[in-house]
Design a protein around this motif. Structure first.
Motif, PDB file in Angstrom:
ATOM      1  N   LEU A  97       0.880  -1.161  -0.241  1.00  0.00           N
ATOM      2  CA  LEU A  97       0.073   0.026  -0.054  1.00  0.00           C
ATOM      3  C   LEU A  97       1.041   1.340   0.054  1.00  0.00           C
ATOM      4  CD1 LEU A  97      -3.269   0.825   2.181  1.00  0.00           C
ATOM      5  CD2 LEU A  97      -1.281   2.294   2.080  1.00  0.00           C
ATOM      6  N   GLU A 134      -3.518   4.512  -2.245  1.00  0.00           N
ATOM      7  CA  GLU A 134      -4.676   4.904  -1.463  1.00  0.00           C
ATOM      8  C   GLU A 134      -4.415   6.448  -1.173  1.00  0.00           C
ATOM      9  OE1 GLU A 134      -5.988   3.537   3.181  1.00  0.00           O
ATOM     10  OE2 GLU A 134      -4.142   4.677   2.842  1.00  0.00           O
ATOM     11  N   ASP A 165     -10.321   2.893   1.343  1.00  0.00           N
ATOM     12  CA  ASP A 165     -10.286   2.729   2.599  1.00  0.00           C
ATOM     13  C   ASP A 165     -11.555   3.720   2.901  1.00  0.00           C
ATOM     14  OD1 ASP A 165     -10.192   3.786   5.293  1.00  0.00           O
ATOM     15  OD2 ASP A 165      -8.105   3.132   5.308  1.00  0.00           O
ATOM     16  N   HIS A 168     -11.178   7.082   4.685  1.00  0.00           N
ATOM     17  CA  HIS A 168     -10.728   8.446   3.785  1.00  0.00           C
ATOM     18  C   HIS A 168     -11.844   8.922   3.141  1.00  0.00           C
ATOM     19  CE1 HIS A 168      -6.665   7.909   5.363  1.00  0.00           C
ATOM     20  NE2 HIS A 168      -6.631   6.690   5.066  1.00  0.00           N
ATOM     21  N   GLN A 191     -10.117  -1.590   2.210  1.00  0.00           N
ATOM     22  CA  GLN A 191     -10.101  -1.472   3.613  1.00  0.00           C
ATOM     23  C   GLN A 191     -11.282  -0.682   4.272  1.00  0.00           C
ATOM     24  OE1 GLN A 191      -6.264   0.831   3.702  1.00  0.00           O
ATOM     25  NE2 GLN A 191      -5.233  -0.690   4.675  1.00  0.00           N
ATOM     26  N   ARG A 210     -10.827   5.457  15.082  1.00  0.00           N
ATOM     27  CA  ARG A 210     -11.629   4.626  14.007  1.00  0.00           C
ATOM     28  C   ARG A 210     -12.238   3.348  14.782  1.00  0.00           C
ATOM     29  NH1 ARG A 210      -8.682   3.237   8.396  1.00  0.00           N
ATOM     30  NH2 ARG A 210      -8.057   5.174   7.757  1.00  0.00           N
ATOM     31  N   GLU A 239      -8.863  -1.908   8.777  1.00  0.00           N
ATOM     32  CA  GLU A 239      -7.714  -1.154   9.310  1.00  0.00           C
ATOM     33  C   GLU A 239      -8.042  -0.207  10.432  1.00  0.00           C
ATOM     34  OE1 GLU A 239      -6.200   2.070   6.886  1.00  0.00           O
ATOM     35  OE2 GLU A 239      -4.285   1.392   7.253  1.00  0.00           O
TER      36      GLU A 239
HETATM   37 MG    MG Z   1      -6.048   2.735   4.930  1.00  0.00          MG
END
Ligand code: MG
Ligand code: MG
Length: 627
Positions: A97, A134, A165, A168, A191, A210, A239
């Protein structure tokens, strides 16, 4: 569907993480570089250990500050990633990544970044490796998955793909529907993370708050629906950067993670049935019709005291178990079971905690579906040897050693007639009709696990978190309820033992039910009947009622009766709420009696500080002689 989780998501050293992740049922693992560097073993040995545990090494991450660098910095970035390629080859991991650059000297420009990735793709391909890009929500030039996709598209190399993800995308409020435009085979990895809605710096929010899909407030379901619609069939991986998880039990966090993915993908499958996810079918989240029973483990003097309290509350002893020291007490649709067995689950619960709620029984549509869903979510079934004349009631293990039994309309509904001999107790009730809610106390760190447990197993939704002020600290409270309110749970998370909830935990070896709330259709009639039976309500401060008079438009007559009976009051946009509390019994357990009028949906949270203060007044005042 293949599931994964990043090592950073759970606590422990790399070995503990691998064990917990494998035990929870994941297919693979994302190696967070720091976890790997901290380990003493060679990359080859770590890779072998992971595969021996039955896991794939799905992703190596993160590689930072790669694209858009000028001159010598660019050369250095390529040299740096070649070293990581060496490690990946040893680990047996083919995907890295690369997150969007935050480097102060990185130069923007989609084509410039695309050129860097085209070159990187060539180098990766030469070694049989792949690169995923990412967009970090706080990336310097690229902070949106749409821009990251454009970089990948223009890099136009088969070994360069996109990594999505959910944090994000959703944290920045980017519409996840935009993902549907990306070809699924160009997405290399997905993710997932949820998070509570908090208005704060994106980087800080991401690194500390998170949580598992379903535990927060982000629409991870919509994100995953869009991902599924692209035809993506790679790993779905968690994640999660979370301060509590970093200090939690690796096993519990890994289990919660697995449960959250299975529940999420099941939800996606229900909303988008045409999308092929390759998922095993599991029964839908279970509809709870009612609380069938609440069972207390109690012995000796506590048992006698509980019997006196129940009689005082208008319950009658309705039955005695055919072969065990177990009795049913009943009023309206409420069944309280008193279990004085010294062996089995109730005996164990009594030994650990003293008098405690050891079991909750729920009425559901199909107990078989209930157990099948629980198993798919990694919840352990519970059983113990049956005594003479006993029916096998399906059951699961909850958290903190709790047990839940299930009854449905089939043969199981006969359990009361089969297992219990009727008794002719005093028939005079005080108007209590059903269980309104059950309040569980736990440490604050355990709250997310409990809420995930309920919301993934049952058709239940969570209300926003509420702060409850105890004179000696803060307690967080969150209600979880079925759509019609047939089953309601409140979770109370204590952070210090000095709060009432915290001292309950300290005295009882972990989280459990601290109070049950019973409903009446007429709280004033119930209060009068209770008084006649010698019931002593929790005495409230006169100041509370003076304040009620100022805050609400209550008639002087109603207010006078509330003052007299120690009845608390709240109102929301829909309706009104009346509450009455017992004094504490068997340590710090208590009973609440409530009347909901015209669709009030809360739990009287504004009253909690005054109720807690009143309960604490009954305990020995601080610094005062006990005599
Ligand atoms: Mg990530
Ligand atoms: Mg309550």
């Amino acid at each position: 569907m293949r599931t994964g989780i990043a090592t950073v998501s759970i606590s422990g050293n790399l070995e503990e993480k691998i064990e917990a992740i494998a035990a929870a049922g994941f297919d693979g693992i994302e190696i967070f570089e720091q976890d790997f560097i901290a380990d003493i073993r060679s990359p080859r040995a770590v890779g072998q250990r992971i595969r021996d545990a039955g896991l794939d090494v799905m992703l190596f991450q993160p590689f930072r500050d790669f694209e858009g660098l000028p001159g010598a910095l660019r050369t250095k970035a390529f040299d740096r990633i070649e070293r990581k390629f060496d490690v990946m080859a040893e680990l047996g991991c083919d995907l890295v990544l690369v997150c969007s650059s935050c480097h102060p000297e990185a130069v923007g420009g989609i084509d410039r970044a695309a050129a860097d990735f085209a070159e990187l793709g060539k180098r990766a391909a030469a070694r049989g490796l792949r690169v995923g890009y990412e967009a970090l929500a706080w990336g310097r030039h690229v902070n949106d998955h749409r821009d990251a996709w454009e970089v990948v598209r223009r890099a136009d190399h088969p070994n360069v793909g996109l990594i999505l993800d959910s944090f994000h995308t959703l944290a920045r409020g980017i519409d996840p529907e935009t993902i549907r435009r990306i070809p699924g085979d160009r997405i290399f990895f997905v993710q997932l993370a949820d998070a509570p809605k908090i208005d704060m710096d994106l980087l800080y929010w991401s690194r500390h708050f998170r949580n598992m899909p379903g535990e927060g407030d982000l629409n991870v379901t919509a994100f995953m629906q869009a991902v599924s619609a692209t035809g993506y069939n790679g790993p779905i991986s968690l994640e999660i950067f979370n301060d509590q998880f970093r200090g939690g039990s690796p096993g519990t966090i890994a289990q919660d993670g697995y449960r959250s993915i299975v529940a999420l993908m099941d939800e996606v499958r229900r909303i988008e049935p045409e999308v092929a996810l390759g998922l095993p079918e599991l029964p839908a989240p279970v509809t709870v019709r009612d609380t069938a029973f609440v069972e207390f483990a109690a012995q000796g003097a506590d048992l006698a005291a509980l019997e006196t309290l129940l009689a005082c509350l208008g319950f009658r002893r309705a039955g005695r178990h055919v072969s065990k020291s177990v009795w049913i007490w009943q009023q309206g649709d409420i069944r309280i079971i008193l279990n004085a067995e010294t062996e089995g689950h109730a005996g164990t619960a009594w030994n650990a905690r003293g008098t405690t709620v050891c079991d909750i029984g729920l009425t559901v549509g199909s107990a078989a579906d209930m157990i099948a869903r629980a198993k798919a979510l990694g919840v352990k079934p519970f059983s113990q040897p049956l005594g003479p004349g006993e029916m096998p009631l399906p059951a699961i293990r909850g958290l903190g050693g709790s047990v839940m039994h299930f009854i449905d309309d089939g043969a199981l509904a006969q359990v009361w007639d089969v297992e219990f001999l009727p008794e002719d107790g005093d028939e005079r009730g005080v108007g209590l009709t059903r269980v309104d809610h059950i309040a569980q106390t736990m440490t604050y760190d355990e709250m997310l696990s409990w809420s995930l447990f309920y919301t993934t197993l049952f058709d239940m939704a969570k209300a926003p978190m509420v702060d409850v002020i105890d004179p000696d600290g803060l307690v967080r409270s969150r209600a979880i309820a079925t759509p019609g309110g047939a089953f309601r749970i409140t979770l109370n998370g204590a952070e210090t033992h000095r709060t009432l909830a915290g001292s309950f935990l300290a005295g009882g070896f972990g989280g459990s039910v601290q109070h049950i709330a019973l409903a009446t259709d007429d709280i004033f009639a119930t209060a009068a009947a209770l008084r006649e039976r010698g019931f002593e309500a929790l005495p409230l401060s006169p100041n509370y009622f003076d304040d009620l008079a100022a805050r609400f438009d209550l008639s002087p007559d109603t207010l006078a009766r509330m003052r007299e009976e120690n009845i608390l009051y709240d109102a929301d946009g829909a309706g009104e709420f009346f509450q009455l509390y017992s004094r504490p019994f068997a340590g710090q357990l208590f009973v609440e009696i409530v009347e909901r009028r015209a669709g009030y949906t809360g739990y009287g949270a504004p009253n909690a500080p005054f109720r807690i203060a009143a309960q604490k007044r009954l305990q020995r005042p601080k610094g005062m002689p006990s005599a």
